[in-house]
Scaffold this active site. Structure first.
Site, short mmCIF file in Angstrom:
data_model
loop_
_atom_site.label_atom_id
_atom_site.label_comp_id
_atom_site.label_asym_id
_atom_site.label_seq_id
_atom_site.Cartn_x
_atom_site.Cartn_y
_atom_site.Cartn_z
N ARG A 173 0.80 -1.20 -0.16
CA ARG A 173 0.08 0.17 0.02
C ARG A 173 0.90 1.20 -0.03
NH1 ARG A 173 -4.11 -1.07 5.12
NH2 ARG A 173 -1.83 -0.63 5.81
N ARG A 230 5.33 9.58 8.83
CA ARG A 230 4.58 9.25 9.87
C ARG A 230 5.41 9.23 11.28
NH1 ARG A 230 1.86 3.59 8.33
NH2 ARG A 230 1.03 3.96 10.53
#
Length: 220
Positions: free
Chosen positions: A161, A172
């Protein structure tokens, strides 16, 4: 017990939260579940959250806080809860402190799942998901498919993904260090932080976490 679970992406918070909540007989309250429940039920808070999400914006702290406090006020959380994904920053942590104090309550522990960045990248970037069924998940190192790139369950194509790419994972992590990690210091000043290693098998980490919570306040 009233517990906050913290740790970087890939630390296994969701998995550990489910096991710990079951072992402690308290509800697992996650931000993601709160958003989905409020939106699907069409609550006022859900409509507010959806309007921001549909516009591609972050849900404001005030809306997230209101959702969390509303959930913690439900009967099943009367004797405790495990928070996963909330608070996400110091502003939310201070709001939680204030709300609990107003009700004559307090947190019992903040469980910090510790794992180094290289391991986080390895865990997340190595995930491969089946295009036919996203519940079929493999890992190139930890749980590889029998045939590279092919789902063991249905023969579908396995892919990485976009949000599992190394670049995205490191972004992140930067957001975590900037926004969320400071709450650990916030709670450490209150003597609430219990830090454990998130490395090893799921059952081993759960056992380590339960022992640390029982000891309370001491690093394990």
């Amino acid at each position: 017990m009233r517990i906050v679970l913290v740790g970087p992406p890939g630390a296994g918070k969701g998995t550990q939260a489910a096991y710990l909540a079951k072992n402690l007989s308290i509800p697992h309250i996650s931000t993601g579940d709160l958003f989905r429940a409020n939106i699907s039920q069409g609550t006022d808070l859900g409509r507010q959250a959806k309007s921001f999400m549909d516009a591609g914006n972050l849900v404001p702290d005030e809306v997230t806080i209101a959702m969390a406090l509303d959930r913690m006020a439900q009967p099943d959380a009367e004797n405790g809860f495990l928070l996963d994904g909330f608070p996400r920053n110091v502003f939310q942590a201070e709001a939680l402190d204030k709300a609990l104090t107003a009700d004559g309550l307090h947190l019992d522990a903040v469980l910090d799942l510790e794992v180094d960045e290289d391991e986080v990248v390895k865990r997340i970037a190595g995930r491969r998901v089946c295009r036919n069924d996203s519940s079929h998940v493999f890992h190139v190192t930890y749980s590889p498919p029998k045939k590279p790139g092919v789902c063991d369950d249905c023969g579908g194509e396995l892919y990485q993904r976009d949000d599992d790419s190394e670049e995205t994972v490191r972004t992140r992590l930067e957001v975590y260090h900037t926004q969320t990690e400071p709450i650990i210091d916030h709670y450490r000043e209150q003597g609430l932080v219990v830090t454990i290693s998130a490395l090893g098998k799921v059952a081993e980490v759960t056992k380590r976490a339960m022992a640390a919570l029982e000891e309370g306040g001491r690093a394990a």
